[in-house]
Structure formats: C-alpha cells, structure tokens
Design a protein around this motif. Sequence first.
Motif, PDB file in Angstrom:
ATOM      1  N   ALA A 128       0.856  -1.169  -0.151  1.00 49.23           N
ATOM      2  CA  ALA A 128       0.083   0.094   0.158  1.00 49.23           C
ATOM      3  C   ALA A 128       0.903   1.266   0.150  1.00 49.23           C
ATOM      4  O   ALA A 128       0.647   2.280  -0.855  1.00 49.23           O
ATOM      5  N   LYS A 129       2.018   1.169   0.761  1.00 46.53           N
ATOM      6  CA  LYS A 129       2.841   2.499   0.583  1.00 46.53           C
ATOM      7  C   LYS A 129       3.630   2.645  -0.377  1.00 46.53           C
ATOM      8  O   LYS A 129       3.829   3.870  -0.994  1.00 46.53           O
ATOM      9  N   ALA A 130       4.045   1.549  -1.238  1.00 48.59           N
ATOM     10  CA  ALA A 130       4.823   1.656  -2.342  1.00 48.59           C
ATOM     11  C   ALA A 130       3.918   2.083  -3.675  1.00 48.59           C
ATOM     12  O   ALA A 130       4.398   2.482  -4.536  1.00 48.59           O
ATOM     13  N   VAL A 131       2.540   1.863  -3.230  1.00 43.74           N
ATOM     14  CA  VAL A 131       1.768   2.635  -4.522  1.00 43.74           C
ATOM     15  C   VAL A 131       2.083   4.150  -4.493  1.00 43.74           C
ATOM     16  O   VAL A 131       1.892   4.445  -5.791  1.00 43.74           O
ATOM     17  N   ALA A 132       2.372   4.969  -3.587  1.00 41.10           N
ATOM     18  CA  ALA A 132       2.593   6.255  -3.713  1.00 41.10           C
ATOM     19  C   ALA A 132       3.671   6.475  -4.391  1.00 41.10           C
ATOM     20  O   ALA A 132       3.895   7.358  -5.290  1.00 41.10           O
ATOM     21  N   VAL A 133       4.621   5.656  -4.261  1.00 40.04           N
ATOM     22  CA  VAL A 133       5.996   5.821  -4.814  1.00 40.04           C
ATOM     23  C   VAL A 133       5.889   5.621  -6.447  1.00 40.04           C
ATOM     24  O   VAL A 133       6.450   6.290  -7.198  1.00 40.04           O
ATOM     25  N   LEU A 134       5.051   4.677  -6.663  1.00 43.97           N
ATOM     26  CA  LEU A 134       5.130   4.090  -7.900  1.00 43.97           C
ATOM     27  C   LEU A 134       3.964   5.118  -8.723  1.00 43.97           C
ATOM     28  O   LEU A 134       4.537   5.459 -10.042  1.00 43.97           O
ATOM     29  N   LEU A 135       3.045   5.863  -8.230  1.00 37.60           N
ATOM     30  CA  LEU A 135       2.414   7.024  -8.913  1.00 37.60           C
ATOM     31  C   LEU A 135       3.163   8.056  -9.058  1.00 37.60           C
ATOM     32  O   LEU A 135       3.168   8.587 -10.132  1.00 37.60           O
ATOM     33  N   ILE A 136       4.100   8.501  -8.349  1.00 37.54           N
ATOM     34  CA  ILE A 136       4.962   9.639  -8.646  1.00 37.54           C
ATOM     35  C   ILE A 136       5.944   9.307  -9.683  1.00 37.54           C
ATOM     36  O   ILE A 136       6.478  10.088 -10.470  1.00 37.54           O
ATOM     37  N   PHE A 137       6.537   7.970  -9.466  1.00 36.54           N
ATOM     38  CA  PHE A 137       7.652   7.581 -10.524  1.00 36.54           C
ATOM     39  C   PHE A 137       6.937   7.483 -11.980  1.00 36.54           C
ATOM     40  O   PHE A 137       7.629   7.799 -12.856  1.00 36.54           O
ATOM     41  N   LEU A 138       5.544   7.125 -12.164  1.00 40.53           N
ATOM     42  CA  LEU A 138       5.097   7.159 -13.332  1.00 40.53           C
ATOM     43  C   LEU A 138       4.604   8.306 -13.785  1.00 40.53           C
ATOM     44  O   LEU A 138       4.736   8.683 -15.075  1.00 40.53           O
ATOM     45  N   PHE A 139       3.930   9.137 -12.856  1.00 38.36           N
ATOM     46  CA  PHE A 139       3.276  10.307 -13.397  1.00 38.36           C
ATOM     47  C   PHE A 139       4.110  11.764 -13.227  1.00 38.36           C
ATOM     48  O   PHE A 139       3.522  12.821 -13.532  1.00 38.36           O
ATOM     49  N   ARG A 140       5.136  11.759 -12.461  1.00 40.98           N
ATOM     50  CA  ARG A 140       5.599  12.702 -11.884  1.00 40.98           C
ATOM     51  C   ARG A 140       7.336  12.481 -12.479  1.00 40.98           C
ATOM     52  O   ARG A 140       8.210  12.886 -11.447  1.00 40.98           O
ATOM     53  N   ARG A 141       7.675  12.129 -13.597  1.00 43.03           N
ATOM     54  CA  ARG A 141       8.770  11.414 -13.800  1.00 43.03           C
ATOM     55  C   ARG A 141       9.929  12.577 -13.948  1.00 43.03           C
ATOM     56  O   ARG A 141      10.918  12.166 -13.567  1.00 43.03           O
ATOM     57  N   ARG A 142       9.662  13.703 -14.322  1.00 46.32           N
ATOM     58  CA  ARG A 142      10.505  14.937 -14.234  1.00 46.32           C
ATOM     59  C   ARG A 142      10.992  15.163 -13.113  1.00 46.32           C
ATOM     60  O   ARG A 142      12.176  15.444 -12.804  1.00 46.32           O
ATOM     61  N   GLN A 143      10.301  14.899 -12.102  1.00 42.09           N
ATOM     62  CA  GLN A 143      10.872  15.335 -10.689  1.00 42.09           C
ATOM     63  C   GLN A 143      11.310  13.746  -9.816  1.00 42.09           C
ATOM     64  O   GLN A 143      11.620  14.002  -8.780  1.00 42.09           O
ATOM     65  N   PHE A 144      11.423  12.864 -10.491  1.00 41.66           N
ATOM     66  CA  PHE A 144      12.036  11.731  -9.926  1.00 41.66           C
ATOM     67  C   PHE A 144      13.007  11.013 -10.729  1.00 41.66           C
ATOM     68  O   PHE A 144      12.898  10.375 -11.765  1.00 41.66           O
ATOM     69  N   GLY A 145      14.098  11.391 -10.423  1.00 43.73           N
ATOM     70  CA  GLY A 145      15.402  11.257 -11.490  1.00 43.73           C
ATOM     71  C   GLY A 145      16.348  10.343 -10.619  1.00 43.73           C
ATOM     72  O   GLY A 145      17.189  10.120 -11.455  1.00 43.73           O
ATOM     73  N   GLY A 146      16.343   9.773  -9.528  1.00 44.13           N
ATOM     74  CA  GLY A 146      17.390   8.947  -8.993  1.00 44.13           C
ATOM     75  C   GLY A 146      17.113   8.326  -7.499  1.00 44.13           C
ATOM     76  O   GLY A 146      15.895   8.595  -7.049  1.00 44.13           O
ATOM     77  N   ILE A 147      17.956   7.842  -6.862  1.00 48.31           N
ATOM     78  CA  ILE A 147      17.913   7.116  -5.621  1.00 48.31           C
ATOM     79  C   ILE A 147      17.599   8.232  -4.460  1.00 48.31           C
ATOM     80  O   ILE A 147      16.520   7.954  -3.605  1.00 48.31           O
ATOM     81  N   VAL A 148      17.929   9.462  -4.458  1.00 44.67           N
ATOM     82  CA  VAL A 148      17.622  10.408  -3.525  1.00 44.67           C
ATOM     83  C   VAL A 148      16.288  10.764  -3.598  1.00 44.67           C
ATOM     84  O   VAL A 148      15.221  10.717  -2.548  1.00 44.67           O
ATOM     85  N   ASP A 149      15.344  10.700  -4.761  1.00 41.41           N
ATOM     86  CA  ASP A 149      14.141  11.116  -4.971  1.00 41.41           C
ATOM     87  C   ASP A 149      13.344   9.674  -4.089  1.00 41.41           C
ATOM     88  O   ASP A 149      12.248  10.170  -3.699  1.00 41.41           O
ATOM     89  N   GLY A 150      13.914   8.721  -4.769  1.00 39.36           N
ATOM     90  CA  GLY A 150      13.109   7.475  -4.449  1.00 39.36           C
ATOM     91  C   GLY A 150      13.043   7.594  -2.742  1.00 39.36           C
ATOM     92  O   GLY A 150      11.937   6.960  -2.138  1.00 39.36           O
ATOM     93  N   ILE A 151      14.106   7.692  -2.179  1.00 36.91           N
ATOM     94  CA  ILE A 151      14.335   7.641  -0.592  1.00 36.91           C
ATOM     95  C   ILE A 151      13.381   8.933  -0.009  1.00 36.91           C
ATOM     96  O   ILE A 151      12.393   8.566   1.138  1.00 36.91           O
ATOM     97  N   VAL A 152      13.274   9.844  -0.668  1.00 36.86           N
ATOM     98  CA  VAL A 152      12.497  10.988   0.040  1.00 36.86           C
ATOM     99  C   VAL A 152      11.039  10.801  -0.184  1.00 36.86           C
ATOM    100  O   VAL A 152      10.242  10.951   0.894  1.00 36.86           O
TER     101      VAL A 152
END
Length: 477
Positions: free
Chosen positions: A163-187
């Motif tokens: 359930a928590k990973a869905v939020a990361v997945l949504l931003i990864f898919l639909f806010r790709r410009r702001q999701f560029g690496g490990i730091v973004d995934g951690i934050v």
Amino acid sequence: MSEGSVQHQQPAVPVLEEQQLDEFLGAVPERGQWRYRPRRVGMVWRSKAFRAGAVITMLALCGLVILALVRRQTGTEGFLVGLGLAVLPVPLLMAAFRWLDRVEPGPWRNLLFAFAWGACAAALVAIIANSFATQWIATATADPAGADTLGATVVAPVVEESAKAVAVLLIFLFRRRQFGGIVDGIVVAGFTATGFAFTENILYLGNAFGEDQQLGTTGFASVTVGTFFVRVVMSPFAHPLFTVLSGIGFGIAALGGARHRVRRVVLPLVGLGLAMGMHALWNGSSSFGPYGFYLVYGAFMMPSLGLVTWLAIWSRQRELRTLSTELPVYAAAGWLTPAEPLALASMRARGVARDMARHWNSHPDPARGRAAARAVAEYESFATSLAMLRRRARHDGAGRDFAVREQELLHHLWHRRDIAGPALTYAAHATGRLRRAHRPPGPPPFPRQVPYGNGPPQQLPAPHRHYGGHNPYLEDR
C-alpha cells in the motif's frame, strides 16, 4: 528576445557528443514564443485541476474514514492522546528527508501527496485488509493466537508495504520529471512511510491509553509510556526504513532510463520484497525469545539504518558531482561563468550565494533582498535540473523533449543570471572552491536595486515557481 530585456546576447546551446546541433537544439526562440502554459484539452477528466481535485477528494475521504475507525477503536480520549503523542516525530522525520533533498528539491505537492497517501489511503487499506485477513485465518484454523502471529509477520508486511509503495509508483509514473534517482526515491518513500507511521501510532498509543484507563496504571509503568518509548523514541525510523527500500528500487530504476525496461520492473519489485522481509523480521522479533526484539534492533535494524543513511548521503554527493561534470560545457559556451559550476556543486557555496544576494539587495527594502535570495535558489534548482537532464540524455539518449526542456531551463537561468551569477562567483571564491590569487570579488554594481536591460533600474519582481501561468520574467519591459 528583445534587446532591452538582457544585457548580453545569449550564447549558443552546447550539444551532446556525437549529436548534431540541428537534431535537438537550436537558438533559443524569441522572447514572445516562450509561454509555458499547459495545452488546453476538451475533455474535463484530462484537466490537471480536475485530476488534482479528484486526488484531494479521494485522500480526504480516506482520511475521514480512517480517523473514524481509529476513534471507534480508541475512544475519544484515547484518540486525542494518541494524536498528540504521534505527531511529535513527524516534523523531525520530514525535516530529515527534506534536508536530504536539498540538491534538487522536489515540489512540496509531491511530498504532501506522499504523506497524505501514507496517512490516509495506505493506512485505510492496511487496517481493513489486516483485520479481514486475520479474522479469516482465525476462522479457518480455529487458532486465534496463531492467526495474530501469522497476521503480524506475514499479512501485515505484505499489505502495508504494498500500500505504501503505490505512492512511490504513482509519482514515479506520473511525475517522472521530478523523480530522477535514488535520493528522490528515498525522500518520497520516507514521506509516505512517515504518514503511515503517524496514523498507526495514533491507533497504538490510543489503545495503550485506553488499556491504562481500564487498569488504572499511571506514570512510567503505564502501557502508554512503554508504547511511546518503543514506537516514538526507539524506532520512529522503522516504517520509513522499510519503505525506503522500495524507494531505492524505484530510484535505481529511474537512473537506468527508459531503455532498460526489465530493470524498471525488476528493481522496484526487489526493493518491495526487501521491504516486506525487513518488516516481517521486525514484527516477528518478539517470537525469538525475551531478548529477540533487542537482538533484531541492535544487530539488524541499526546497521541497516546506518547503511541506508550512507547510501542516501553518497547519492546526494553523487548528484553534486554531476553538476561539476555536466555544467562546465555551458560555462564554456557562455551560459554560466567559469566559477558557477564549482559553486553549484557545493551546498555550502550555495548557501553563501543566497546569503550574499540577500545582503546585496536588502537595502533599503528587505523584501528585495528576500526576492533576490529566492531568485538565486531558483537558479540553483534550474541549474541542477539542467545537469541531471544532460546526464540522463548522455546515459539514456536524448528524448523527444530534450531540446525543448534544455532550452526552457537555460531560458530561466538567463533571466536570473544578473542576480545569481555574481553571488555564485563570490561564493566560489569565498568558500575556496575556486583557487585565486586575489581577494574575493566585491558586491555587484546593484547593491540597492537590480538593473534590467539598458533602462533605469527597476524593482526585482517576485520569482515565479512554476512554468505555467503568468511569469513576470517574460514580460516585455
């Protein structure tokens, strides 16, 4: 671009190696052509405002439902006590993750969405699914105690981390410009898990308070104090640590680019599996004996926290090194001064540049100083995005929008260079980033007002924070 809007002619745009200028890049369009407004569409559900409203409404409904469920389990007094105690670690965790994201700060709307998803949607899914699964197992096996153990060690980790990973997945898919690496995934994962832990702590602390009310226990021997110490003092990082593993998987997948499709699918699943495994080990630590909790805490959780912290800081330093690697080509082309890539690759120099811009422009009106500091901060952010864009293009190939995005970022840098350039050059000298045989340069020739073009000095407009809508930097002066 009108001659009165800038003091110098814009330099040519540098191209990537083995690529032709005519393929991707060209001269920056005339000023009148720079309009960053979203394309109008006929269907309502494609509107950004409609989608944002739908997401906010959905999260608000989930929040109301989860609050009602928690209040029903804990009672009104227990709910208020749990709420007051559970909120204490939230600002500290959010500040820690935001500090980590200082090199290329993501927009707050993404982080607030992640927190709200964890606190509302993920928590609601977890409380319903965990209860249903535990009751089903207890009915099927006629062993309530075994069902509780199985639910805590198997069901809860799978449900909650998914359930928590869905939020990361949504931003990864639909806010790709702001999701560029490990730091973004951690934050993003950290904000999501912080929201989830906040809601869960309300439930646990509220139930502990209700138990103390029934037993009449108070003071340090109470269940509330014990629960607070374990969940808030000793392990506020537990849920963020679990979910950060999923975020790391998404972050590495983002570094791989679109060409590595297998990696984009496998790595997030590997991270999710590790998050579930660590969560299951943490929940099942009490079954290892009277000292099982302390054994898992000291021998596994703390080293894991140290390893993830090191990885996060190393990734942030890697982002800074990217600036010193990718930006000199723009300095050679005349877009930046030679000292700027060195200053932009240092967090200390960035802070000095903002402080100096504020100092040089704060007299007699402090508001101009604050506006100048914001302009430098935006310049730093745009320059970081430009370096990351070029790094992705170098490793993954230049996409269709590479030239447009690069020119867009260069355009924003150009309109802030009169403020940010001198400040960053000064910071590079003052912090020792640039070896010099002379003293640091003095203040620029605009200590009280910022000149625009060849006309009289004008007040610095408030920097914009988005591409769409009105942009004071694009006005004809």
